[in-house]
Design a protein around this motif. Structure first.
Motif, PDB file in Angstrom:
ATOM      1  N   VAL A   1      -5.670  -8.567  -3.634  1.00 48.59           N
ATOM      2  CA  VAL A   1      -5.487  -8.753  -2.193  1.00 48.59           C
ATOM      3  C   VAL A   1      -5.109 -10.216  -1.968  1.00 48.59           C
ATOM      4  O   VAL A   1      -5.878 -11.111  -2.311  1.00 48.59           O
ATOM      5  CB  VAL A   1      -6.752  -8.413  -1.389  1.00 48.59           C
ATOM      6  N   GLU A   2      -3.924 -10.461  -1.431  1.00 48.90           N
ATOM      7  CA  GLU A   2      -3.457 -11.832  -1.228  1.00 48.90           C
ATOM      8  C   GLU A   2      -2.911 -11.988   0.195  1.00 48.90           C
ATOM      9  O   GLU A   2      -1.949 -11.302   0.557  1.00 48.90           O
ATOM     10  CB  GLU A   2      -2.371 -12.207  -2.234  1.00 48.90           C
ATOM     11  N   PRO A   3      -3.507 -12.873   0.996  1.00 44.28           N
ATOM     12  CA  PRO A   3      -2.980 -13.109   2.344  1.00 44.28           C
ATOM     13  C   PRO A   3      -1.919 -14.215   2.339  1.00 44.28           C
ATOM     14  O   PRO A   3      -1.957 -15.130   1.516  1.00 44.28           O
ATOM     15  CB  PRO A   3      -4.219 -13.560   3.115  1.00 44.28           C
TER      16      PRO A   3
ATOM     17  N   ASN B   1       0.846  -1.203   0.000  1.00 44.57           N
ATOM     18  CA  ASN B   1       0.000   0.000   0.000  1.00 44.57           C
ATOM     19  C   ASN B   1       0.875   1.245   0.000  1.00 44.57           C
ATOM     20  O   ASN B   1       1.588   1.530   0.957  1.00 44.57           O
ATOM     21  CB  ASN B   1      -0.925   0.007   1.214  1.00 44.57           C
ATOM     22  N   GLU B   2       0.831   1.971  -1.100  1.00 42.76           N
ATOM     23  CA  GLU B   2       1.600   3.197  -1.215  1.00 42.76           C
ATOM     24  C   GLU B   2       0.760   4.418  -0.859  1.00 42.76           C
ATOM     25  O   GLU B   2       1.240   5.347  -0.215  1.00 42.76           O
ATOM     26  CB  GLU B   2       2.150   3.341  -2.638  1.00 42.76           C
ATOM     27  N   LYS B   3      -0.504   4.420  -1.273  1.00 43.02           N
ATOM     28  CA  LYS B   3      -1.385   5.553  -0.994  1.00 43.02           C
ATOM     29  C   LYS B   3      -2.218   5.318   0.264  1.00 43.02           C
ATOM     30  O   LYS B   3      -2.312   6.186   1.122  1.00 43.02           O
ATOM     31  CB  LYS B   3      -2.315   5.796  -2.196  1.00 43.02           C
ATOM     32  N   THR B   4      -2.794   4.145   0.362  1.00 46.01           N
ATOM     33  CA  THR B   4      -3.734   3.853   1.445  1.00 46.01           C
ATOM     34  C   THR B   4      -3.008   3.728   2.778  1.00 46.01           C
ATOM     35  O   THR B   4      -2.025   2.994   2.902  1.00 46.01           O
ATOM     36  CB  THR B   4      -4.495   2.554   1.158  1.00 46.01           C
TER      37      THR B   4
ATOM     38  N   GLU C   1      -2.401  -4.765  -3.908  1.00 45.87           N
ATOM     39  CA  GLU C   1      -2.002  -3.975  -5.071  1.00 45.87           C
ATOM     40  C   GLU C   1      -3.095  -2.943  -5.288  1.00 45.87           C
ATOM     41  O   GLU C   1      -4.250  -3.290  -5.531  1.00 45.87           O
ATOM     42  CB  GLU C   1      -1.845  -4.862  -6.301  1.00 45.87           C
ATOM     43  N   GLU C   2      -2.744  -1.681  -5.169  1.00 47.61           N
ATOM     44  CA  GLU C   2      -3.750  -0.629  -5.204  1.00 47.61           C
ATOM     45  C   GLU C   2      -4.241  -0.376  -6.630  1.00 47.61           C
ATOM     46  O   GLU C   2      -3.465  -0.372  -7.584  1.00 47.61           O
ATOM     47  CB  GLU C   2      -3.186   0.665  -4.614  1.00 47.61           C
ATOM     48  N   GLY C   3      -5.547  -0.200  -6.747  1.00 49.27           N
ATOM     49  CA  GLY C   3      -6.142   0.186  -8.012  1.00 49.27           C
ATOM     50  C   GLY C   3      -6.375   1.691  -8.036  1.00 49.27           C
ATOM     51  O   GLY C   3      -6.099   2.397  -7.063  1.00 49.27           O
ATOM     52  N   LYS C   4      -6.918   2.177  -9.115  1.00 52.69           N
ATOM     53  CA  LYS C   4      -7.229   3.598  -9.214  1.00 52.69           C
ATOM     54  C   LYS C   4      -8.547   3.858  -8.496  1.00 52.69           C
ATOM     55  O   LYS C   4      -9.529   3.164  -8.723  1.00 52.69           O
ATOM     56  CB  LYS C   4      -7.333   4.018 -10.681  1.00 52.69           C
ATOM     57  N   THR C   5      -8.550   4.840  -7.632  1.00 50.59           N
ATOM     58  CA  THR C   5      -9.760   5.154  -6.866  1.00 50.59           C
ATOM     59  C   THR C   5     -10.376   6.484  -7.280  1.00 50.59           C
ATOM     60  O   THR C   5     -11.430   6.846  -6.774  1.00 50.59           O
ATOM     61  CB  THR C   5      -9.435   5.207  -5.363  1.00 50.59           C
ATOM     62  N   SER C   6      -9.728   7.218  -8.164  1.00 48.25           N
ATOM     63  CA  SER C   6     -10.291   8.464  -8.667  1.00 48.25           C
ATOM     64  C   SER C   6     -11.150   8.151  -9.880  1.00 48.25           C
ATOM     65  O   SER C   6     -10.655   7.617 -10.873  1.00 48.25           O
ATOM     66  CB  SER C   6      -9.183   9.457  -9.042  1.00 48.25           C
ATOM     67  N   ASP C   7     -12.430   8.465  -9.792  1.00 43.16           N
ATOM     68  CA  ASP C   7     -13.372   8.180 -10.867  1.00 43.16           C
ATOM     69  C   ASP C   7     -13.673   9.450 -11.639  1.00 43.16           C
ATOM     70  O   ASP C   7     -14.053  10.468 -11.045  1.00 43.16           O
ATOM     71  CB  ASP C   7     -14.696   7.622 -10.324  1.00 43.16           C
TER      72      ASP C   7
END
Length: 828
Positions: free
Chosen positions: A415-417, A374-377, A435-441
């Motif tokens: 998301v992998e545990p 997580n880079e942003k979250t 792995e973060e996805g794009k959250t800006s719509d």
């Protein structure tokens, strides 16, 4: 291999000799040993960022210089594979020589100026460029070239070129320090399958049945017949599994013969594959016994076993039973148990049974929960979605719940545990890799439809569901057409005080040009109409009017969600309050509605209070494949004195999803179909003691984009019934889908008309839309493009009217409409 060996020796020699040269640059005394490093500098950089290198070596600043530390720094720099040569030097950091500055003069590897392919006649250049990792502007090295050689070769093998050869070479321009990368390809002859034959399956299974288990197919209209060795190996296992699941536990594909006939004229090899099968005898299931189990009784373990004793043995069913036994322990924290199985056969009676041995150990407690990727979250945003804490007993069910929770935030694409042993027996570390996805719509929507108003309306909105990484939602939305415009700003915090308690605020402005409003110019309390018409007749447009309204409002909302084993239960409420200004030509018109008259030329307060209850069992909220959602929203408007709008509104909604089939076609694609049923009933009622309803403004609206797709927009409904059936075929999971749908929408101006629909069977009131098209399921851009055929029941002829709005059809005589919209949930 020789070149690789030379490179390794080259680096070793450099790491050995360079410290000596470094010493030689200074006095014979090794003055820098033990001195504090105050800076590390680089010279000779052109393409490589100094920031990246500074981040790599920053940890060594302020440490004392040692030979081992010096070797470590150089090793890390060479490991980047950015440099052909690194020459170090040590300089005094102060006049007294109490500190040291390390400086590295580097010679960068060349940068790719062009990529060429030679010999590729059967595969286009663009596809090859998409296959390789190296691109123009990248630094070139032999490792990357070898990887891309393998990638190109794999592509040719996938297309049936079994004897393809690929060689990558770079030509360096010393002056510009660039290289041209050339891949020379010998494609060879493509091999296609023209026959598949079986030997040995004479007793139990037909050729067609076995071919049905194989992904390898002969060449036909629907199949290219390309041969891939790895697919054939998978097919062998699939055939053996088919037999094993029908009691033939000794069945095997013991030999495969491949014979090739070359068509010189077409330059194609035709392949005949012969599979030799040993079927063996059929066995029945003799049961299962357990040893070593103390935590759970044998009876409790047998409850996990579904295969019946005496029936034909099915290996897949046994493995599923075995997995359920393991999961029983695993889900309750016994993850360090050792569970093994032993097969026992009775050859005479042809039965097979199993002994399951269990070595039980203590429950595993979570020592650490570690988030990676997580880079942003922010970490706490992820932790709050995981129903486990440090010290808890490991629980598989809660891990799966955490995965669903994290996916439903729509912040992550992967998301992998993972689990690792902790620092002591009985402890474990839980690692969540994301792995973060794009959250800006950024959403664009356009509806093209017929009707008396302007035929195009649209929407543009921007929102970030993970604003600044804190899991909050912030967005701006505007809807526009020549008849109406609005803009709103919204902010939501989904987790107040760390609980599943949300809070939100919004600010909205809107302008509406409302036409087809009833008037009462003579003030007799009856809507004006053309002479000779009755009250029940449609009012001629010459006796209607229009007005302009401006609305400013602000709102607050809050809600709570309970996550349970039987779904997510939500309860939310909110208040929206503001002011409304209305104007029209009072010298010419007198509205029939008293609420419109009282709002003329003045700002009147508006308010509405709403509450919503929901039960949500969908697996993935934004693109479900199973589950349902049931909700009820109740709105009360006009509680303030002199409010411009007074009404009670109810919206009941039910959606259900079924996966009809999910068939693996390849490693990266499943042919899948999801069936969706949707229905929603919306009702507007007069508030007790309140003013008469203003249906034209407060009523429901079928816009032709979300509701009654393809139809002309219609407003002024007291009752709205919206239903549809959709058959979805995902093309790219959670991104692109092909949909077929049937809409059925009814909009009634009064509750009595709605009652007549049921009492008298006025099926002509329903607007049907049959359509198909592409839908982007990706929440970042939920764009949809449909081709729609409108129709309705003709009560006069008793048949179907296939051109109910012929004058507004997009494609004229065909009766088809193009609908461009965006797939958001209007009932959220």
């Amino acid at each position: 291999m020789l070149k690789r060996t030379f490179n390794v020796l080259h680096i070793f020699i450099l790491l050995t000799i360079l410290p000596l040269s470094l010493n030689a640059q200074q006095s014979d005394e090794e003055w820098y040993l033990g001195k504090t490093i105050i800076d590390i500098r680089f010279t000779g950089l052109d393409t490589v960022s100094s920031t990246e290198l500074s981040g790599l070596v920053r940890e060594y600043i302020s440490q004392d210089f040692t030979d081992s530390l010096f070797y470590e720094i150089q090793s890390k720099l060479y490991a980047l594979d950015y440099f052909e040569l690194i020459i170090p030097s040590a300089n005094k950091g102060d006049d007294a020589g109490n500190t040291v500055i390390l400086e590295f003069d580097v010679k960068e590897r060349p940068v790719i100026s062009d990529i060429e392919f030679v010999g590729n006649e059967r595969i286009r250049r663009g596809e090859l460029l998409d296959t390789i990792l190296l691109k123009k502007g990248d630094m070139i090295n032999q490792t990357s070239i070898k990887l891309d050689e393998s990638a190109i070769l794999d592509l040719y093998l996938e297309k049936g070129f079994l004897d393809a050869v690929v060689k990558g070479e770079d030509t360096k321009d010393q002056e510009s320090n660039t290289s041209t990368l050339v891949f020379t390809i010998e494609e060879g002859t493509q091999t296609k399958i023209n026959e598949i034959e079986f030997v040995g399956n004479d007793k139990y299974v037909s050729d067609n049945t076995l071919k049905g288990q194989m992904s390898t197919k002969t060449q036909s209209i629907f199949n290219k017949g390309v041969f891939q060795e790895n697919k054939l190996e998978e097919d062998k296992r699939a055939i053996e599994q088919y037999y094993h699941d029908r009691g033939y536990i000794d069945a095997e594909v013991y030999n495969v013969e491949k014979s090739i006939v070359t068509d010189e004229e077409k330059n194609i090899n035709f392949l005949k594959i012969t599979l030799y099968i040993k079927e063996g005898e059929q066995f029945t299931y003799g049961g299962i016994e357990f040893t070593g189990n103390k935590i759970y009784t044998t009876e409790e373990l047998l409850e996990q076993v579904l295969q019946q004793v005496g029936k034909v043995y099915n290996e897949s069913k046994f493995l599923a039973d075995y997995q359920r036994i393991s999961d029983l322990y695993y889900e309750n924290g016994y993850i360090f148990n050792t569970i093994s199985r032993e097969e026992k056969r009775d050859e005479q009676n042809r039965t097979v049974s199993h002994v399951v041995t269990i070595v039980e150990r203590d429950r595993a407690h979570i020592e650490n929960i570690i988030i990676q990727g997580n880079e942003k979250t922010k970490d706490h945003v992820i932790f709050r979605e995981i129903p486990l804490e440090v010290g808890d007993v490991f629980n598989k069910t809660k891990i799966l719940q955490a995965l669903n929770n994290l996916y439903n935030t729509q912040y992550f694409s992967v998301v992998e545990p993972q689990t690792f042993e902790g620092s002591a027996q009985g402890l474990m570390d839980l690692v969540i890799n994301v792995e973060e996805g794009k959250t800006s719509d950024i959403i664009f929507g356009i509806a093209i439809s017929g009707g008396d108003g302007f035929p195009i309306s649209g929407q543009v909105s921007w929102s970030d569901r993970n604003f600044l990484g804190y899991g909050q939602t912030f967005g701006v939305e505007t809807k526009f057409s020549p008849d109406s415009q609005d803009i709103s700003v919204k902010f939501t915090e989904p987790r107040l005080f760390g609980l599943r308690w949300s809070g939100g605020v919004n600010l909205t402005y809107s302008h509406v040009s409302q036409d087809k409003i009833k008037r009462d110019n003579d003030g007799d309390g009856v809507p004006d109409n053309a002479p000779g018409t009755s009250i029940d007749d449609s009012i001629h447009e010459d006796y209607l009017m229009s007005y302009q309204s401006h609305n400013i409002s602000a709102g607050v909302s809050t809600g709570y969600t309970w996550v349970t084993p039987v779904g997510r239960f939500g309860l939310s409420t909110g208040i929206q309050a503001g002011f409304k200004y209305l104007t029209y030509d009072a010298d010419v018109y007198r509205p029939y509605s008293s609420s419109i008259r009282s709002n003329y030329g003045t700002w009147l307060p508006t308010d509405r209070w709403w509450t919503k209850a929901s039960w949500d069992m969908r697996d993935i909220i934004y693109d479900p494949s199973k589950g349902f959602v049931l909700s009820e929203t109740f709105t009360l408007a006009g509680t303030l004195p002199s409010s411009a709008s007074e009404y009670i509104k109810s919206v009941s909604r039910f959606d259900v999803y079924f996966t009809l089939f999910d068939l693996p076609v390849s490693e990266s694609f499943n042919f899948k179909s999801v069936l969706k049923f949707h229905t929603a009933l919306s009702y507007l009622a007069q508030r007790p003691g309140g003013a008469p309803l203003n249906i034209e403004e407060d009523g429901f609206y079928a816009d032709g984009m979300f509701l009654a797709r393809g139809w002309s927009p219609v407003s002024g409904g007291q009752v709205l019934w919206d239903s549809n059936v959709e058959l979805r075929f995902p093309i790219v999971k959670s991104i692109l889908s092909f949909d077929i749908f049937l809409d059925a929408v009814g909009l009634w101006g009064t509750k009595d008309e709605f009652g007549d629909f049921f009492r008298q069977g006025n099926y002509g009131d329903i607007k049907f839309s049959l359509g198909a098209g592409l839908r982007l399921a990706n929440p970042q851009f939920p764009f949809s493009l449909y081709l729609v055929k409108k129709f309705k029941y003709d009560e006069t002829t008793g048949g179907i009217d296939w051109k109910p709005e012929a004058e507004y059809d997009t494609f004229g005589d065909s009766g088809l409409d193009l609908v461009i919209s965006f797939g958001i949930d209007i009932y959220q």
